[in-house]
Write an enzyme that holds these catalytic residues in place. Structure first.
Site, PDB file in Angstrom:
ATOM      1  CG  ASN A 228      -8.509  -1.812  -0.387  1.00  0.00           C
ATOM      2  OD1 ASN A 228      -8.460  -2.987  -0.056  1.00  0.00           O
ATOM      3  ND2 ASN A 228      -8.680  -0.828   0.486  1.00  0.00           N
TER       4      ASN A 228
ATOM      5  CG  ASN B 249      -5.278   6.793   0.274  1.00  0.00           C
ATOM      6  OD1 ASN B 249      -6.448   7.066   0.520  1.00  0.00           O
ATOM      7  ND2 ASN B 249      -4.938   5.763  -0.479  1.00  0.00           N
TER       8      ASN B 249
ATOM      9  N   GLY C  88     -19.993  14.033  -5.422  1.00  0.00           N
ATOM     10  CA  GLY C  88     -19.467  13.743  -6.752  1.00  0.00           C
ATOM     11  C   GLY C  88     -17.988  14.032  -6.884  1.00  0.00           C
TER      12      GLY C  88
ATOM     13  N   GLY D 112     -12.658   2.237   1.670  1.00  0.00           N
ATOM     14  CA  GLY D 112     -12.309   1.584   0.407  1.00  0.00           C
ATOM     15  C   GLY D 112     -12.911   2.266  -0.803  1.00  0.00           C
ATOM     16  CB  ALA D 113     -15.647   4.751  -1.226  1.00  0.00           C
ATOM     17  N   GLY D 114     -12.581   5.330  -1.816  1.00  0.00           N
ATOM     18  CA  GLY D 114     -11.590   6.167  -2.496  1.00  0.00           C
ATOM     19  C   GLY D 114     -10.676   5.326  -3.382  1.00  0.00           C
ATOM     20  CG  ASP D 115      -8.229   2.575  -1.546  1.00  0.00           C
ATOM     21  OD1 ASP D 115      -7.601   3.647  -1.585  1.00  0.00           O
ATOM     22  OD2 ASP D 115      -8.338   1.882  -0.522  1.00  0.00           O
TER      23      ASP D 115
ATOM     24  CG  ASP E 191     -11.175  -2.019   4.161  1.00  0.00           C
ATOM     25  OD1 ASP E 191     -12.216  -1.980   4.826  1.00  0.00           O
ATOM     26  OD2 ASP E 191     -10.060  -1.737   4.628  1.00  0.00           O
TER      27      ASP E 191
HETATM   28  O1  ELE Z   1      -6.022   3.014   6.232  1.00  0.00           O
HETATM   29  C1  ELE Z   1      -5.195   2.238   5.779  1.00  0.00           C
HETATM   30  O2  ELE Z   1      -4.022   2.321   6.094  1.00  0.00           O
HETATM   31  C2  ELE Z   1      -5.546   1.189   4.844  1.00  0.00           C
HETATM   32  O3  ELE Z   1      -4.770   0.955   3.960  1.00  0.00           O
HETATM   33  C3  ELE Z   1      -6.859   0.477   5.020  1.00  0.00           C
HETATM   34  C4  ELE Z   1      -7.969   0.703   4.024  1.00  0.00           C
HETATM   35  O4  ELE Z   1      -8.174  -0.504   3.326  1.00  0.00           O
HETATM   36  C5  ELE Z   1      -7.784   1.835   3.071  1.00  0.00           C
HETATM   37  O5  ELE Z   1      -7.176   2.889   3.714  1.00  0.00           O
HETATM   38  C6  ELE Z   1      -9.080   2.311   2.483  1.00  0.00           C
HETATM   39  O6  ELE Z   1      -8.900   3.558   1.847  1.00  0.00           O
HETATM   40  P1  ELE Z   1     -10.051   4.543   1.326  1.00  0.00           P
HETATM   41  O7  ELE Z   1     -10.445   4.055  -0.032  1.00  0.00           O
HETATM   42  O8  ELE Z   1      -9.396   5.876   1.236  1.00  0.00           O
HETATM   43  O9  ELE Z   1     -11.194   4.491   2.286  1.00  0.00           O
END
Ligand code: ELE
Length: 318
Positions: A41, A169, A233, A257-260, A296
């Protein structure tokens, strides 16, 4: 010509199944096949913003692996160090989404193809011309030996004076918090930019104290300690000062996916030397836009979309 920067990341990919309706997964009759993976992502997010983006991985030599490969290449990501392996099926991730866009994930990733990646697969040439390396905790959590791979990448990065960013993460479905902490603390000495959720840094340090957050940055010489707090924020501790920026109000449909996306936005801002507050606003904008689309990475914006969103410009699209 504006400067063009290159980023490098390494990690596992998943076929992500998005539910056709909200609520507990056991009642969901249909899913839509998509693609996910934290580092993937990030790589797509950077590419859409106009950065040159390289993603290193292993994929199952199967239909899902081929689909991920084509998808990522279609996004303009450099896949020259992505290889297919026999006998390791591409991993799966089924999502549950609630009405407010938040959700749960259910992994089927026991024999992930990335298990076949070894430390000596990493070469100095892979990092030639790279300006920033991004590591995340998902890669570390998938297999204990990935810590050695990450260290090799970061050793090379340090020799080449490449900036290192890291997002913990935390995935407690993949490892325990004790295992996660041990790995993170081994990598912190390499990290220039730490991009962490507020809930994550609290868990890592087992503390809610601001002083402890700052001490972490000081102890490990972390140049920018960035704390993401979703709808509240984000902020960054940089050279003794906290800068902060409020979130954009959006109606989220899928927050995964917002964090990525935030990370990709922040790194864009760092590489282009945006002022700290503008950098945070830019990253908040990317994160917010991701949540407005199901999947994502489908909501990851192109550069001009971020600027018009954060400047609140009206765009006539018809
Ligand atoms: O959970 C996992 O192992 C993955 O890789 C799947 C997701 O695509 C990301 O984790 C999204 O990550 P966030 O941006 O933190 O929400």
């Amino acid at each position: 010509m504006p400067p063009s920067f290159s980023v490098f990341t390494i990690g596992d990919a998943l076929i992500t199944f998005n539910p056709s309706q909200t609520g507990p997964m056991r009642y969901v009759p249909q899913f839509e096949r998509k693609v996910g993976g934290a580092e993937l992502n990030f790589a797509i997010g950077c590419s859409r913003l106009g950065l040159r983006s390289k993603w290193v991985s292993r994929l199952g030599k199967d239909e899902f692996g081929r689909y991920i490969y084509n998808f990522v290449r279609g996004e303009g990501v450099n896949t020259e160090d992505v290889h297919f392996v026999e006998g390791y099926p591409t991993s799966l991730n089924f999502k549950e989404i609630r009405e407010d866009g938040s959700g749960k994930t259910f992994y089927y990733r026991y024999q992930s193809p990335i298990l076949t990646l070894a430390p000596n697969d990493i070469t100095e040439e892979m990092l030639e011309g790279i300006n920033l390396v991004h590591i995340t905790g998902v890669f570390l959590a998938v297999d204990p030996k990935n810590l050695e791979i990450a260290k090799r990448v970061l050793e090379i990065a340090k020799q080449k004076h490449i900036t290192v960013s890291m997002d913990p993460n935390i995935r407690l479905k993949l490892w325990t918090i004790e295992e996660a902490r041990k790995a993170y603390f081994e990598l912190f000495p390499y990290v220039d930019i730490l991009l962490t959720g507020l809930d994550e840094i609290k868990l890592i340090l087992d503390s809610s104290s601001e002083e402890d957050f700052v001490n972490l940055a000081k102890r490990y010489n972390i140049d920018q300690l960035v704390i993401k707090d979703g709808a509240n924020g984000s902020r960054v501790y940089y050279r003794g000062i906290w800068f902060q920026k409020e979130a954009f109000a959006v109606k989220p449909v899928d927050t995964v996916g917002a964090g990525d996306g935030f990370d990709a936005g922040y790194i864009y801002g760092y590489l282009h030397d945006l002022h700290m507050e503008e950098r945070l606003a830019f990253a908040n904008g990317v994160g917010a836009l991701v949540t407005t689309v199901s999947g994502d990475n489908e909501g990851l914006p192109y550069l001009e979309e971020v600027w018009s969103f954060i400047r609140n410009e009206a765009v006539i699209e018809r």
